[in-house]
Motif scaffolding. Structure first.
Motif, short mmCIF file in Angstrom:
data_model
loop_
_atom_site.label_atom_id
_atom_site.label_comp_id
_atom_site.label_asym_id
_atom_site.label_seq_id
_atom_site.Cartn_x
_atom_site.Cartn_y
_atom_site.Cartn_z
N LEU A 1 30.56 -8.40 28.28
CA LEU A 1 30.88 -7.11 28.85
C LEU A 1 31.34 -7.29 30.06
N VAL A 2 32.55 -7.13 30.47
CA VAL A 2 32.98 -6.88 31.92
C VAL A 2 33.22 -5.47 32.17
N THR B 1 37.07 -1.77 25.74
CA THR B 1 35.88 -1.04 24.96
C THR B 1 36.40 0.35 24.55
N PRO B 2 36.12 0.89 23.23
CA PRO B 2 36.60 2.13 22.92
C PRO B 2 36.52 3.23 23.91
N GLU B 3 35.57 3.33 24.77
CA GLU B 3 35.33 4.32 25.76
C GLU B 3 35.96 3.96 27.01
N GLY B 4 36.59 2.68 27.20
CA GLY B 4 37.57 2.46 28.20
C GLY B 4 36.72 2.15 29.60
N THR B 5 35.64 1.83 29.38
CA THR B 5 34.43 1.77 30.50
C THR B 5 34.65 0.14 30.83
N GLY B 6 34.95 -0.63 30.10
CA GLY B 6 35.05 -2.08 30.40
C GLY B 6 35.76 -3.09 29.14
#
Length: 488
Positions: free
Chosen positions: A484-485, A137-142
């Motif tokens: 989403l993982v 994800t762009p936010e680096g959360t998954g």
């Protein structure tokens, strides 16, 4: 290659419904007659399905769906490839069968075997190339996983004008994607689809994956299938009015739809065109399949400086065309599908002449048995003529003139349809401008035939929704799923 007499071949075509891997009679043993449009004589009687038979076919498709979706893509592809090989083995028989039930010249029927077969080969290769994507994800959360899943059981309604290719163009991508199908071929030309089902059976397709219902009561059979919540996809090729009605029905269950509808193709000849090349293109774009194609050139929009010469050259080619039963040597113009089609073509021609068009050649029905209409040219067609607004579906060339590029584009786009356009110009810059200027889903630049299994076929505006063929074609039968993982 196999070679059969007409009688042997017709007797080899199954005359029952194909449901759940079995050839079964229609309820009440009701039958419908298939006729040869060149003679008007019955050539085969086949099962005439009821609404209940249609639901039995859907039941079989639903029962087979999960197992077929779980079948490895390679295995699905190999079955399609084996069917392709069987089509090639029986290509002479299939070509003759199409000529008998639809009327097109045998040489063109052979061309359709090649074209129709390519969808089986193309999608046998595409089956193993279904892919998704994976990334952070762009936010680096998954991490995002996008996978592709078959949409589910499909209902495929095919037209009469290309009996093999329209079946393979729908069946092949559906099966490659992992969908099971119920196919309803046109009552006028069902024999090619029945023969194709027999080849799928021989290729080892599991029971219930492909089901074929032939019927004279299209709406009676189709409506309950479309209304059933288990159906997830509807694909139709045919007229725009019927397509609109089917879209309304499909909306009740929010079905995925693919609609390949009517056309009103402009064939634009600019003043710098190579006229011999343009005439070759015109003969192919207009007279292939006796003009009975949604891609057929409908309006010949020709620059005023070359219009007279173009009409003269086309007339000379038309004069050499041979009319007759498609099985006869040298025949280039077979019958129209039935007398109703002949009447419509003649009405459009007579309307144009009445409004002031010039009849250059042809313009009347051929006397005798069968549904034949002369190859016809009308020039100077007034703007208010029905022939410029309605799909001709016959061997009729209607010519209008223009004086500059802007007017040519305006005339070409002056229609509710947007399937295909044809442009003839020797200017590369103008050709590139036309790609953007003409409001159609496909365009032939200095060519009169452009259909290819590897290319996306379809239109814009009231010519349809979705695409068939190409890498785009299989996605009409796939649904993306996002997962989403989380990283923790």
């Amino acid at each position: 290659m196999s070679h059969s007499t007409e009688t042997q071949l017709l007797n080899a075509v199954p005359n029952q419904l194909f449901i759940g891997g079995q050839w079964v009679a229609a309820s009440g043993n009701k039958m419908l007659d298939v006729t040869d449009p060149a003679t008007g004589k019955v050539i085969r009687s086949i099962s005439d399905a009821s609404a209940g038979d249609g639901m039995r076919a859907l039941d079989a498709a639903v029962a087979a769906q999960d197992a077929w979706a779980a079948t490895p893509a390679r295995e699905r592809g190999e079955i399609l490839r084996r069917t392709f090989d069987l089509v090639q083995k029986h290509r002479d028989d299939i070509a003759l069968l199409m000529t008998l039930e639809m009327g097109k010249p045998l040489a063109e029927a052979n061309g359709e075997v090649t074209y129709g077969g390519e969808f089986l080969r193309w999608f046998s290769e595409e089956a193993v190339r279904i892919s998704g994507r994976f990334g952070n994800t762009p936010e680096g959360t998954g991490r995002m996983i996008v996978s592709q899943r078959p949409v589910g059981p499909c209902f495929l309604i095919t037209p009469w004008n290309f009996p093999l290719a329209m079946a393979t163009r729908k069946i092949a991508p559906a099966l490659a994607a992992g969908c099971t199908v119920v196919v309803k071929p046109a009552a006028l030309t069902p024999l090619s689809t029945l023969f194709l089902a027999k080849l799928f059976e021989e290729a080892g397709l599991p029971a219930g994956v492909l089901n074929v219902v032939t019927t004279s009561s299209s709406s009676e059979v189709s409506e309950p299938i479309i209304a059933d919540s288990r159906l997830r996809k509807l694909s139709f090729t045919g007229s725009t009015p019927v397509g609109k009605a089917l879209i309304k029905q499909a909306s009740e269950n929010v079905l995925r739809t693919s609609m390949e509808l009517g056309g009103n193709a402009p064939f634009v000849v600019f003043d710098d065109a190579d006229l011999d090349k343009a005439v070759d293109g015109a003969m192919a774009a207009k007279f292939r399949n006796i003009g009975q194609a949604c891609t057929a050139a409908n309006r010949f929009i020709v620059h005023s400086s070359v219009a007279a010469e173009f009409a003269e050259k086309v007339a000379a080619r038309v004069a050499d065309m041979k009319i007759g039963r498609g099985t006869e040597d040298g025949v280039t113009i077979g019958p129209l599908i039935n007398d109703k089609a002949v009447d419509k073509a003649d009405e459009l021609v007579q309307d144009a002449v009445k409004r002031g068009a010039t009849l250059v050649s042809g313009g009347k029905r051929v006397e005798g048995e069968g549904s034949f209409y002369e190859p016809t040219i009308v020039s100077g067609v007034p703007a208010d003529s029905d022939i410029l607004r309605e799909e001709i579906f016959g061997p009729v060339v209607s010519i209008v003139e223009f004086t500059d590029e802007a007017e040519g584009v305006r005339l070409a786009n002056d229609t509710e349809y947007g399937l295909v356009s044809y442009v003839f110009t020797e200017s590369l810059a103008r050709g590139n401008r036309m790609i953007d200027a003409l409001d159609t889903g496909m365009m032939g630049l200095n060519v009169g035939v452009l259909s290819n299994a590897a290319a996306p076929f379809g239109g814009v505006k009231q010519s349809g929704i979705g695409r068939e063929g190409g890498s785009e074609g299989i996605h009409e039968y796939l649904s993306p799923k996002y997962t989403l993982v989380p990283n923790s």
